[in-house]
Design an enzyme around this catalytic site. Sequence first.
Site, PDB file in Angstrom:
ATOM      1  N   HIS A 163       0.831  -1.201   0.000  1.00 32.14           N
ATOM      2  CA  HIS A 163       0.000   0.000   0.000  1.00 32.14           C
ATOM      3  C   HIS A 163       0.861   1.243   0.000  1.00 32.14           C
ATOM      4  O   HIS A 163       1.752   1.391   0.822  1.00 32.14           O
ATOM      5  CB  HIS A 163      -0.919   0.029   1.232  1.00 32.14           C
ATOM      6  CG  HIS A 163      -2.018  -0.968   1.144  1.00 32.14           C
ATOM      7  ND1 HIS A 163      -3.284  -0.651   0.726  1.00 32.14           N
ATOM      8  CD2 HIS A 163      -2.024  -2.288   1.379  1.00 32.14           C
ATOM      9  CE1 HIS A 163      -4.025  -1.741   0.716  1.00 32.14           C
ATOM     10  NE2 HIS A 163      -3.283  -2.750   1.111  1.00 32.14           N
ATOM     11  N   TYR A 182      -9.080   5.085   7.694  1.00 30.96           N
ATOM     12  CA  TYR A 182      -9.200   5.437   9.115  1.00 30.96           C
ATOM     13  C   TYR A 182     -10.243   6.553   9.200  1.00 30.96           C
ATOM     14  O   TYR A 182     -10.038   7.625   8.604  1.00 30.96           O
ATOM     15  CB  TYR A 182      -7.872   5.976   9.653  1.00 30.96           C
ATOM     16  CG  TYR A 182      -6.769   4.943   9.816  1.00 30.96           C
ATOM     17  CD1 TYR A 182      -6.016   4.507   8.731  1.00 30.96           C
ATOM     18  CD2 TYR A 182      -6.470   4.428  11.071  1.00 30.96           C
ATOM     19  CE1 TYR A 182      -4.991   3.579   8.886  1.00 30.96           C
ATOM     20  CE2 TYR A 182      -5.447   3.494  11.240  1.00 30.96           C
ATOM     21  CZ  TYR A 182      -4.717   3.073  10.146  1.00 30.96           C
ATOM     22  OH  TYR A 182      -3.703   2.156  10.318  1.00 30.96           O
ATOM     23  N   PRO A 189      -3.523   0.261  18.814  1.00 38.24           N
ATOM     24  CA  PRO A 189      -3.264  -0.222  17.454  1.00 38.24           C
ATOM     25  C   PRO A 189      -3.451   0.810  16.340  1.00 38.24           C
ATOM     26  O   PRO A 189      -3.162   0.508  15.182  1.00 38.24           O
ATOM     27  CB  PRO A 189      -4.255  -1.378  17.286  1.00 38.24           C
ATOM     28  CG  PRO A 189      -5.319  -1.134  18.280  1.00 38.24           C
ATOM     29  CD  PRO A 189      -4.703  -0.387  19.411  1.00 38.24           C
ATOM     30  N   LYS A 220       1.634  -0.078  14.994  1.00 44.26           N
ATOM     31  CA  LYS A 220       3.050  -0.080  15.377  1.00 44.26           C
ATOM     32  C   LYS A 220       3.502  -1.231  16.285  1.00 44.26           C
ATOM     33  O   LYS A 220       4.707  -1.403  16.497  1.00 44.26           O
ATOM     34  CB  LYS A 220       3.399   1.242  16.077  1.00 44.26           C
ATOM     35  CG  LYS A 220       3.397   2.436  15.138  1.00 44.26           C
ATOM     36  CD  LYS A 220       4.495   2.316  14.104  1.00 44.26           C
ATOM     37  CE  LYS A 220       4.426   3.388  13.050  1.00 44.26           C
ATOM     38  NZ  LYS A 220       4.650   2.870  11.697  1.00 44.26           N
ATOM     39  N   TYR A 258       4.221   6.635   9.738  1.00 40.42           N
ATOM     40  CA  TYR A 258       3.404   5.442   9.480  1.00 40.42           C
ATOM     41  C   TYR A 258       4.217   4.409   8.701  1.00 40.42           C
ATOM     42  O   TYR A 258       4.190   3.211   9.003  1.00 40.42           O
ATOM     43  CB  TYR A 258       2.142   5.824   8.702  1.00 40.42           C
ATOM     44  CG  TYR A 258       1.094   4.721   8.675  1.00 40.42           C
ATOM     45  CD1 TYR A 258      -0.017   4.760   9.527  1.00 40.42           C
ATOM     46  CD2 TYR A 258       1.213   3.632   7.804  1.00 40.42           C
ATOM     47  CE1 TYR A 258      -0.970   3.758   9.505  1.00 40.42           C
ATOM     48  CE2 TYR A 258       0.272   2.627   7.777  1.00 40.42           C
ATOM     49  CZ  TYR A 258      -0.822   2.693   8.627  1.00 40.42           C
ATOM     50  OH  TYR A 258      -1.756   1.687   8.612  1.00 40.42           O
TER      51      TYR A 258
HETATM   52  P1  RFL Z   1       3.098 -11.646  21.501  1.00 43.11           P
HETATM   53  O1  RFL Z   1       2.592 -11.762  20.126  1.00 43.11           O
HETATM   54  O2  RFL Z   1       2.155 -11.340  22.588  1.00 43.11           O
HETATM   55  O3  RFL Z   1       3.828 -13.027  21.801  1.00 43.11           O
HETATM   56  C1  RFL Z   1       4.260 -13.381  23.116  1.00 43.11           C
HETATM   57  C2  RFL Z   1       4.375 -14.877  23.196  1.00 43.11           C
HETATM   58  O4  RFL Z   1       4.855 -15.235  24.469  1.00 43.11           O
HETATM   59  C3  RFL Z   1       4.048 -16.279  25.019  1.00 43.11           C
HETATM   60  N1  RFL Z   1       4.134 -16.189  26.493  1.00 43.11           N
HETATM   61  C4  RFL Z   1       4.882 -17.021  27.252  1.00 43.11           C
HETATM   62  N2  RFL Z   1       5.682 -18.064  26.935  1.00 43.11           N
HETATM   63  C5  RFL Z   1       6.288 -18.706  27.950  1.00 43.11           C
HETATM   64  N3  RFL Z   1       6.133 -18.360  29.274  1.00 43.11           N
HETATM   65  C6  RFL Z   1       5.343 -17.342  29.632  1.00 43.11           C
HETATM   66  N4  RFL Z   1       5.219 -16.995  30.921  1.00 43.11           N
HETATM   67  C7  RFL Z   1       4.684 -16.614  28.592  1.00 43.11           C
HETATM   68  N5  RFL Z   1       3.838 -15.556  28.600  1.00 43.11           N
HETATM   69  C8  RFL Z   1       3.524 -15.324  27.311  1.00 43.11           C
HETATM   70  C9  RFL Z   1       2.659 -16.015  24.477  1.00 43.11           C
HETATM   71  O5  RFL Z   1       1.851 -17.187  24.498  1.00 43.11           O
HETATM   72  C10 RFL Z   1       3.009 -15.555  23.055  1.00 43.11           C
HETATM   73  O6  RFL Z   1       3.109 -16.650  22.166  1.00 43.11           O
HETATM   74  O7  RFL Z   1       4.288 -10.579  21.607  1.00 43.11           O
HETATM   75  P2  RFL Z   1       5.387 -10.116  20.535  1.00 43.11           P
HETATM   76  O8  RFL Z   1       6.070 -11.313  19.923  1.00 43.11           O
HETATM   77  O9  RFL Z   1       6.188  -9.086  21.234  1.00 43.11           O
HETATM   78  O10 RFL Z   1       4.555  -9.459  19.334  1.00 43.11           O
HETATM   79  C11 RFL Z   1       3.825  -8.268  19.544  1.00 43.11           C
HETATM   80  C12 RFL Z   1       2.620  -8.222  18.604  1.00 43.11           C
HETATM   81  O11 RFL Z   1       1.897  -9.425  18.731  1.00 43.11           O
HETATM   82  C13 RFL Z   1       1.712  -7.020  18.880  1.00 43.11           C
HETATM   83  O12 RFL Z   1       2.473  -5.874  19.169  1.00 43.11           O
HETATM   84  C14 RFL Z   1       0.786  -6.685  17.691  1.00 43.11           C
HETATM   85  O13 RFL Z   1      -0.128  -7.708  17.437  1.00 43.11           O
HETATM   86  C15 RFL Z   1       0.023  -5.376  17.948  1.00 43.11           C
HETATM   87  N6  RFL Z   1      -0.905  -5.030  16.865  1.00 43.11           N
HETATM   88  C16 RFL Z   1      -0.459  -4.440  15.686  1.00 43.11           C
HETATM   89  N7  RFL Z   1       0.853  -4.220  15.493  1.00 43.11           N
HETATM   90  C17 RFL Z   1       1.309  -3.718  14.297  1.00 43.11           C
HETATM   91  O14 RFL Z   1       2.527  -3.511  14.148  1.00 43.11           O
HETATM   92  N8  RFL Z   1       0.456  -3.443  13.245  1.00 43.11           N
HETATM   93  C18 RFL Z   1      -0.876  -3.650  13.369  1.00 43.11           C
HETATM   94  O15 RFL Z   1      -1.588  -3.444  12.384  1.00 43.11           O
HETATM   95  C19 RFL Z   1      -1.388  -4.127  14.629  1.00 43.11           C
HETATM   96  N9  RFL Z   1      -2.711  -4.327  14.792  1.00 43.11           N
HETATM   97  C20 RFL Z   1      -2.277  -5.291  17.003  1.00 43.11           C
HETATM   98  C21 RFL Z   1      -3.154  -4.912  15.943  1.00 43.11           C
HETATM   99  C22 RFL Z   1      -2.768  -5.936  18.120  1.00 43.11           C
HETATM  100  C23 RFL Z   1      -4.111  -6.181  18.218  1.00 43.11           C
HETATM  101  N10 RFL Z   1      -4.516  -6.883  19.352  1.00 43.11           N
HETATM  102  C24 RFL Z   1      -5.430  -7.948  19.335  1.00 43.11           C
HETATM  103  C25 RFL Z   1      -3.790  -6.734  20.592  1.00 43.11           C
HETATM  104  C26 RFL Z   1      -4.507  -5.137  16.038  1.00 43.11           C
HETATM  105  C27 RFL Z   1      -4.993  -5.749  17.185  1.00 43.11           C
HETATM  106  C28 RFL Z   1      -6.474  -5.922  17.246  1.00 43.11           C
HETATM  107  C1  PHB Z   2      -5.095  -4.643  10.684  1.00 44.30           C
HETATM  108  O1  PHB Z   2      -5.149  -4.875   9.462  1.00 44.30           O
HETATM  109  O2  PHB Z   2      -5.349  -5.511  11.523  1.00 44.30           O
HETATM  110  C2  PHB Z   2      -4.711  -3.295  11.147  1.00 44.30           C
HETATM  111  C3  PHB Z   2      -4.337  -2.329  10.233  1.00 44.30           C
HETATM  112  C4  PHB Z   2      -3.990  -1.057  10.675  1.00 44.30           C
HETATM  113  C5  PHB Z   2      -4.020  -0.764  12.026  1.00 44.30           C
HETATM  114  C6  PHB Z   2      -4.387  -1.716  12.934  1.00 44.30           C
HETATM  115  C7  PHB Z   2      -4.735  -2.997  12.499  1.00 44.30           C
HETATM  116  O3  PHB Z   2      -3.699   0.488  12.438  1.00 44.30           O
END
Ligand code: RFL
Ligand code: PHB
Length: 392
Positions: free
Chosen positions: A72, A200, A291, A295, A387
Amino acid sequence: MQTSVAIIGAGPAGLLLGHILAQAGVPFVILERSSREHVLGRIRAGVLEQGSVDIVASLGLDANLRERGLEHGGIHLQYEGERRHVDFRELVGRTVTVYGQQALVTDMLAEHERLGSDIVFDASDVSPRGTDGADPVVGYTRDGIRHELHSDFVVGADGYHGICRPSLPSRSLTTYERSYPFAWLGILADVAPSTDDLIYALHPDGFAMHSMRSRRVSRLYLQVEPDASIDDWSDERIWDGLQTRLGVDGWTLEQGPITEKSITPMRSFVTSTLSSGRLFLVGDAGHIVPPTGAKGLNSAIADVALLGRALLEQRAGDDAPLASYSDQALARQWQVQHFSQWMTEMLHVHHEVPDAAARAFRYRSQVGQLEYVTGSQHAMASLAEQYAGLPF
Ligand code: RFL
Ligand code: PHB
């Protein structure tokens, strides 16, 4: 058991660090609390900065991303029935790629399995100790048997609810945080996206956004109350909300079967240090963002790129990069924190403000800000630069 790097958590951060170490031939073990199926089933993020794509590519993990990722060159910002495009390519010569976190995790895990990497799923009671000394140990239980893993370094890639951050000595720790009076309800729907670039939208009812996962699957979000229950949001109510908040004249939001829905609270959080002795934190273990700026995943990747390099340099005899890892990662992270908070405040409605006049004032000034941001080349370039991603 003995290894060089004990990685706690097989989320995107832990799996990626494993690949950096694997490529350099450094022994590591990943300990994951959840099952393999659970790790593969988490939906979450979708947008990869160009720098994140480059790192994934440098490790040879980008075959599917190249094939299925959707590049994109901008986003749409919408308010007061107007949809305005911010063109990243034109403004800063950079792009982002929509590729689900779930797909990235699947790709990384498949490659680890091909390489025969040591990943222990269903590891319970994972507990690091002695990380301030020369011989850190991580204890864990698997199938009822207690194990001890000795290593040179321990990396906490265990997310916001993990065990590693609480294991840092409290004397070295201050936490900075704020929560927001809203949450995101996210859905996946089996319908082709109704938009080219992500939308957005600020609407008097609240924020809405239109993202995607593929040419056939849409990902959409709605601002909801922080204590909202998914049971109160029927599919019909969700589509009504999306139609209202995303609607502009002459455009139709196509609907399809909803295959997943969940509610995520929003929070900003940073620890004052990402290291102590031989323990290092990466990703959500050390910081989280709302979110809105996309980031979280990208910050996790940025940390891992920095720490991975520092660990390799340490093995080559230079301790300095490891010693400065926390400061360097946090300096970048605070810029990302500001951007994520700024995007969030610009696009969400503070329904909780009791005074209607104060609420209206806030809303009108958000519209003013969106007018400025979408009207000024300088403001648009600033948004685009952040971004599409600050340098790693
Ligand atoms: P994670 O993915 O939480 O993984 C951590 C892992 O550690 C395990 N764990 C353990 N293992 C052993 N012993 C323990 N005591 C443990 N405790 C936990 C867990 O089971 C898991 O497998 O962290 P990590 O790797 O730092 O990754 C971070 C990302 O997952 C997170 O920042 C993103 O998903 C946030 N996020 C977004 N980030 C973006 O860069 N772009 C996006 O578009 C974006 N959209 C989002 C998002 C997060 C969302 N939610 C649901 C929080 C959209 C949403 C809706
Ligand atoms: C997504 O596709 O899940 C998504 C995209 C942009 C955001 C957050 C989540 O800012």
